[in-house]
Design a protein around this motif. Structure first.
Motif, PDB file in Angstrom:
ATOM      1  N   UNK A 118      24.853  36.799  39.895  1.00 31.99           N
ATOM      2  CA  UNK A 118      24.695  36.114  40.789  1.00 31.99           C
ATOM      3  C   UNK A 118      25.883  35.661  41.502  1.00 31.99           C
ATOM      4  N   UNK A 119      26.779  35.473  40.851  1.00 31.89           N
ATOM      5  CA  UNK A 119      28.185  34.695  41.346  1.00 31.89           C
ATOM      6  C   UNK A 119      29.282  35.706  40.852  1.00 31.89           C
ATOM      7  N   UNK A 120      29.064  36.862  40.716  1.00 32.89           N
ATOM      8  CA  UNK A 120      30.211  37.825  40.293  1.00 32.89           C
ATOM      9  C   UNK A 120      30.490  38.812  41.573  1.00 32.89           C
ATOM     10  N   UNK A 121      31.774  38.947  41.809  1.00 28.32           N
ATOM     11  CA  UNK A 121      32.118  39.802  42.951  1.00 28.32           C
ATOM     12  C   UNK A 121      33.673  39.793  43.123  1.00 28.32           C
ATOM     13  N   UNK A 122      33.886  40.870  43.987  1.00 28.33           N
ATOM     14  CA  UNK A 122      35.522  40.801  44.288  1.00 28.33           C
ATOM     15  C   UNK A 122      35.616  41.329  45.620  1.00 28.33           C
ATOM     16  N   UNK A 123      36.669  40.930  46.316  1.00 29.88           N
ATOM     17  CA  UNK A 123      37.371  41.586  47.622  1.00 29.88           C
ATOM     18  C   UNK A 123      38.330  42.328  47.426  1.00 29.88           C
ATOM     19  N   UNK A 124      38.288  43.515  48.071  1.00 21.04           N
ATOM     20  CA  UNK A 124      39.369  44.656  48.075  1.00 21.04           C
ATOM     21  C   UNK A 124      39.985  44.452  49.437  1.00 21.04           C
ATOM     22  N   UNK A 125      41.272  44.215  49.582  1.00 14.61           N
ATOM     23  CA  UNK A 125      41.812  44.395  50.635  1.00 14.61           C
ATOM     24  C   UNK A 125      43.138  45.349  50.747  1.00 14.61           C
ATOM     25  N   UNK A 126      42.750  46.474  51.769  1.00 14.24           N
ATOM     26  CA  UNK A 126      43.933  47.199  51.890  1.00 14.24           C
ATOM     27  C   UNK A 126      44.655  47.068  53.195  1.00 14.24           C
ATOM     28  N   UNK A 127      46.207  47.023  53.042  1.00 14.60           N
ATOM     29  CA  UNK A 127      46.621  46.609  54.250  1.00 14.60           C
ATOM     30  C   UNK A 127      47.742  47.961  54.395  1.00 14.60           C
TER      31      UNK A 127
END
Length: 220
Positions: free
Chosen positions: A210-219
């Motif tokens: 429910x509250x688990x996640x990640x953001x992957x940012x590629x520059x």
């Protein structure tokens, strides 16, 4: 071509320097042309001065910020065209099902893919995990001292930074973690997360979807 003499009344005395003399006439015409050219130059100079005045008035009305803004626009355009890391790609990572972790054997929480357009482009991974012990007061029971350890794997290789939650001698709780990578080749990569116990013991953790996640940012 002979120059015609003007009509002169009988008895009029003329000299070689008279107005009818061809040389004098040519000089007069040249002077007239010079005066005409000078007048044209003066008119053009006046026009230029008028244009300069209008340009100064426009610059004053627009102001310096406009000039700076245009300069910045040009710089941004140059950076975009040069592939200097101005493009940012964001990928969302989620855990789709509840996972129970009760062993030192790694449990895969899922994986996703990212793509780098430029080698060694910075990659930032921001992860947050909703975890809980499955039994109340487990940490004070026999064998209940093991921590939950979440690892981030890039192409199958675990990063040094870990997310640690629970008790092992003392309580620990980093339910969020950040990974920064700057040494990946250009192209596709697989990002995965695994969870396991830090040591064997009669303890279990649950990773909530429910509250688990990640953001992957590629520059880049």
């Amino acid at each position: 071509m002979a120059t015609e003499l003007p009509d002169i009344a009988p008895g009029t005395i003329v000299t070689a320097t008279g107005w009818w003399n061809p040389l004098t006439h040519a000089v007069n015409e040249a002077n007239a042309n010079i005066e005409s050219t000078q007048a044209a130059v003066s008119s053009a100079t006046a026009d230029i001065s008028s244009l300069n005045g209008r340009a100064s008035a426009l610059e004053s009305a627009v102001g310096t910020p406009y000039v700076s803004e245009k300069s910045l626009d040009n710089r941004v355009t140059t950076l975009e065209q040069g592939d200097s890391g101005m493009n940012v790609t964001a990928t969302k990572y989620v855990v789709t099902t509840e996972r129970t972790v009760n062993s030192t054997t790694a449990t895969t929480l899922g994986s996703t893919n990212i793509t780098l357009n430029t080698a060694n482009a910075p990659v930032v991974i921001l992860a947050n995990f909703d975890v809980a012990m499955t039994t109340a007061n487990t940490i004070v029971t026999a064998g209940g001292t093991a921590c939950l350890v979440v690892k981030c794997l890039i192409d199958g290789t675990a990063r040094n930074e870990q997310l640690i939650f629970g008790s092992q001698a003392v309580w620990r709780g980093t339910a969020g973690q950040t990974w920064v990578l700057t040494n990946l080749r250009a192209g596709g990569h697989t990002v995965a997360f695994t969870a396991q116990l830090s040591s064997a013991g009669a303890v279990a953790y649950q990773v909530s979807a429910s509250h688990t996640g990640a953001a992957l940012l590629v520059f880049g």
